[in-house]
Design a protein around this motif. Structure first.
Motif, short mmCIF file in Angstrom:
data_model
loop_
_atom_site.label_atom_id
_atom_site.label_comp_id
_atom_site.label_asym_id
_atom_site.label_seq_id
_atom_site.Cartn_x
_atom_site.Cartn_y
_atom_site.Cartn_z
N THR A 159 105.98 89.34 126.39
CA THR A 159 105.56 87.87 126.30
C THR A 159 105.68 87.74 124.97
O THR A 159 105.31 88.48 123.97
CB THR A 159 104.33 87.80 126.84
N VAL A 160 106.53 86.41 124.38
CA VAL A 160 106.40 86.02 123.22
C VAL A 160 105.02 85.62 122.63
O VAL A 160 104.15 85.07 123.64
CB VAL A 160 107.29 84.64 123.12
N THR A 163 99.65 69.43 123.07
CA THR A 163 100.17 69.65 124.39
C THR A 163 100.68 71.16 124.49
O THR A 163 100.67 71.83 125.41
CB THR A 163 101.29 68.64 124.82
N GLU A 164 101.61 71.53 123.40
CA GLU A 164 102.04 72.92 123.27
C GLU A 164 100.85 73.97 123.39
O GLU A 164 101.12 74.99 123.90
CB GLU A 164 102.74 72.97 121.97
N ILE A 165 99.88 73.66 122.66
CA ILE A 165 98.92 74.82 122.51
C ILE A 165 98.33 74.78 123.97
O ILE A 165 97.88 76.01 124.75
CB ILE A 165 97.72 74.07 121.70
N ALA A 166 97.99 73.50 124.74
CA ALA A 166 97.34 73.67 125.95
C ALA A 166 98.31 74.29 127.05
O ALA A 166 97.70 74.89 128.20
CB ALA A 166 97.02 72.27 126.50
N ASP A 184 101.51 78.80 130.17
CA ASP A 184 102.26 78.52 131.46
C ASP A 184 103.91 78.47 130.98
O ASP A 184 104.64 78.20 132.01
CB ASP A 184 101.92 77.02 131.85
N LEU A 185 104.11 78.51 129.49
CA LEU A 185 105.32 78.36 129.24
C LEU A 185 106.28 79.58 129.51
O LEU A 185 105.71 80.75 129.56
CB LEU A 185 105.65 77.97 127.66
N LYS A 218 108.79 79.37 124.87
CA LYS A 218 107.88 79.57 123.94
C LYS A 218 108.52 79.80 122.43
O LYS A 218 108.22 79.45 121.37
CB LYS A 218 107.10 80.86 124.20
N LEU A 219 109.82 80.55 122.75
CA LEU A 219 110.81 80.78 121.55
C LEU A 219 111.31 79.31 120.95
O LEU A 219 111.48 79.13 119.76
CB LEU A 219 112.03 81.50 122.02
#
Length: 60
Positions: A3-4, A29-32, A36-37, A42-43
């Motif tokens: 996982t990244v 939003t990216e943190i929350a 789930d990404l 994530k990259l």
């Protein structure tokens, strides 16, 4: 599959001027949504962080 890793450095403080965390330069939003990404998503976030850091006001 590996996982990244999260870019979190445990300095969680959202800059009201640009909406980025002062520690990792992600949005709320990216943190929350991080867990789930997908790895490609994530990259993609990682690819944005350097330019965000360069644009952020520097701390004195």
């Amino acid at each position: 599959m590996t996982t990244v890793p999260s870019p979190c450095i445990n300095w969680c403080d959202i800059n009201p001027e640009n909406g980025y965390c002062r520690g990792c330069y992600r949005t709320l939003t990216e943190i929350a949504n991080w867990s789930d990404l997908t790895n490609p998503e994530k990259l993609e976030v990682w690819s944005l962080l350097s330019s965000r850091k360069l644009q952020a006001p520097q701390q004195n």
